[in-house]
Every structure is written in C-alpha cells, then in structure tokens.
Design a protein around this motif. Sequence first.
Motif, PDB file in Angstrom:
ATOM      1  N   ALA A   5       0.832  -1.199   0.000  1.00  0.00           N
ATOM      2  CA  ALA A   5       0.000   0.000   0.000  1.00  0.00           C
ATOM      3  C   ALA A   5       0.869   1.250   0.000  1.00  0.00           C
ATOM      4  CB  ALA A   5      -0.916   0.003   1.212  1.00  0.00           C
ATOM      5  N   SER A   6       0.374   2.285  -0.646  1.00  0.00           N
ATOM      6  CA  SER A   6       1.093   3.557  -0.702  1.00  0.00           C
ATOM      7  C   SER A   6       0.090   4.693  -0.877  1.00  0.00           C
ATOM      8  CB  SER A   6       2.093   3.556  -1.867  1.00  0.00           C
ATOM      9  OG  SER A   6       1.409   3.399  -3.098  1.00  0.00           O
ATOM     10  N   GLY A   7       0.607   5.916  -0.751  1.00  0.00           N
ATOM     11  CA  GLY A   7      -0.223   7.082  -0.997  1.00  0.00           C
ATOM     12  C   GLY A   7      -0.697   7.814   0.237  1.00  0.00           C
ATOM     13  N   GLY A   8      -0.415   7.274   1.397  1.00  0.00           N
ATOM     14  CA  GLY A   8      -0.826   7.952   2.610  1.00  0.00           C
ATOM     15  C   GLY A   8      -0.018   9.222   2.838  1.00  0.00           C
ATOM     16  N   GLY A   9      -0.457   9.999   3.809  1.00  0.00           N
ATOM     17  CA  GLY A   9       0.249  11.227   4.130  1.00  0.00           C
ATOM     18  C   GLY A   9      -0.571  12.118   5.024  1.00  0.00           C
ATOM     19  N   LEU A  10      -0.126  13.366   5.107  1.00  0.00           N
ATOM     20  CA  LEU A  10      -0.794  14.373   5.929  1.00  0.00           C
ATOM     21  C   LEU A  10      -1.605  15.292   5.018  1.00  0.00           C
ATOM     22  CD1 LEU A  10      -1.154  15.867   8.659  1.00  0.00           C
ATOM     23  CD2 LEU A  10       0.926  17.143   8.081  1.00  0.00           C
ATOM     24  N   VAL A  11      -2.860  15.483   5.362  1.00  0.00           N
ATOM     25  CA  VAL A  11      -3.737  16.316   4.547  1.00  0.00           C
ATOM     26  C   VAL A  11      -4.675  17.095   5.472  1.00  0.00           C
ATOM     27  CG1 VAL A  11      -5.459  14.480   4.269  1.00  0.00           C
ATOM     28  CG2 VAL A  11      -5.312  16.294   2.558  1.00  0.00           C
ATOM     29  N   GLN A  12      -5.062  18.266   5.033  1.00  0.00           N
ATOM     30  CA  GLN A  12      -5.999  19.062   5.816  1.00  0.00           C
ATOM     31  C   GLN A  12      -7.424  18.537   5.644  1.00  0.00           C
ATOM     32  OE1 GLN A  12      -5.355  23.204   4.711  1.00  0.00           O
ATOM     33  NE2 GLN A  12      -4.189  23.511   6.609  1.00  0.00           N
ATOM     34  N   ALA A  13      -8.218  18.767   6.651  1.00  0.00           N
ATOM     35  CA  ALA A  13      -9.625  18.392   6.561  1.00  0.00           C
ATOM     36  C   ALA A  13     -10.254  19.026   5.320  1.00  0.00           C
ATOM     37  CB  ALA A  13     -10.365  18.828   7.816  1.00  0.00           C
ATOM     38  N   GLY A  14     -11.043  18.228   4.627  1.00  0.00           N
ATOM     39  CA  GLY A  14     -11.653  18.677   3.393  1.00  0.00           C
ATOM     40  C   GLY A  14     -10.845  18.347   2.158  1.00  0.00           C
ATOM     41  N   GLY A  15      -9.621  17.910   2.368  1.00  0.00           N
ATOM     42  CA  GLY A  15      -8.746  17.583   1.255  1.00  0.00           C
ATOM     43  C   GLY A  15      -8.955  16.171   0.744  1.00  0.00           C
ATOM     44  N   SER A  16      -8.075  15.774  -0.176  1.00  0.00           N
ATOM     45  CA  SER A  16      -8.194  14.472  -0.827  1.00  0.00           C
ATOM     46  C   SER A  16      -6.858  13.740  -0.816  1.00  0.00           C
ATOM     47  CB  SER A  16      -8.642  14.637  -2.288  1.00  0.00           C
ATOM     48  OG  SER A  16      -9.910  15.241  -2.366  1.00  0.00           O
TER      49      SER A  16
END
Length: 121
Positions: A5-16
């Motif tokens: 699995a890949s693609g995780g990270g830190l994102v702001q609420a409302g983001g994708s």
Amino acid sequence: VQLQASGGGLVQAGGSLRLSCAASGGTFSRYAMAWFRQAPGKEREWVAAIRRNGIFVVADSVKGRFTISRDNAKNTVNLQMNSLKLEDSAVYYCAAAAGITTPGSTEYDYWGQGTQVTVSS
C-alpha cells in the motif's frame, strides 16, 4: 500474494488523498480486494471492497466521499478519498480474498503493511 500500500500522508480536513495497493505473486483478477483502516485504540474497520467483476461497496461512514476501484491490467486497487475528515485518520490496509466476501467481512487471505493517513484541522 504480496500487497504493497502507498499514498498515505498528511492532509488538511476537506482535502483528498488517493491510496494505491500493488499486488504481486498471484493472479490479481481472481481476488476480491478491500481497504480497511485502524485508528489508535480502535478495532480494525472495514472501509470498502470491490469484487472480481468490479462491483464495489463502501461503508456508510465514507459513502459519498470514498471510491474504490481496481485496474486488473496494473494489478492495483485504489481508494480515492475526498472531503476527508479528522476521524478518517488511521492506518489504511489493503487486503485480498480468494473466495467470496460480504460487505464488512474481515475474512481476507492476504494483507498489506498499511499506509498512514493523517487528517489535520
């Protein structure tokens, strides 16, 4: 079957975010695939599943925001996550099942190592 699995990270609420899971070592098209997640102190939660024929279903908690898809030519399953919320923060796992699965089932034969998704305010 090995799953990465890949693609995780830190994102702001409302983001994708878009998670991907690459499979190897088996005939990908023969497996039903799914995504699960586990937040700290909580049980593993089923998120979405897609059958060999492409029919998919998602959990009520993510309906309308998350979409699961698969590309049998590339041996990948993806999870498109939109309108992310704080409560979506978790380690996300992909899984593969050789048999028939039902929505919410955890009876999968192979599991990936997980990718961290963190949603910030």
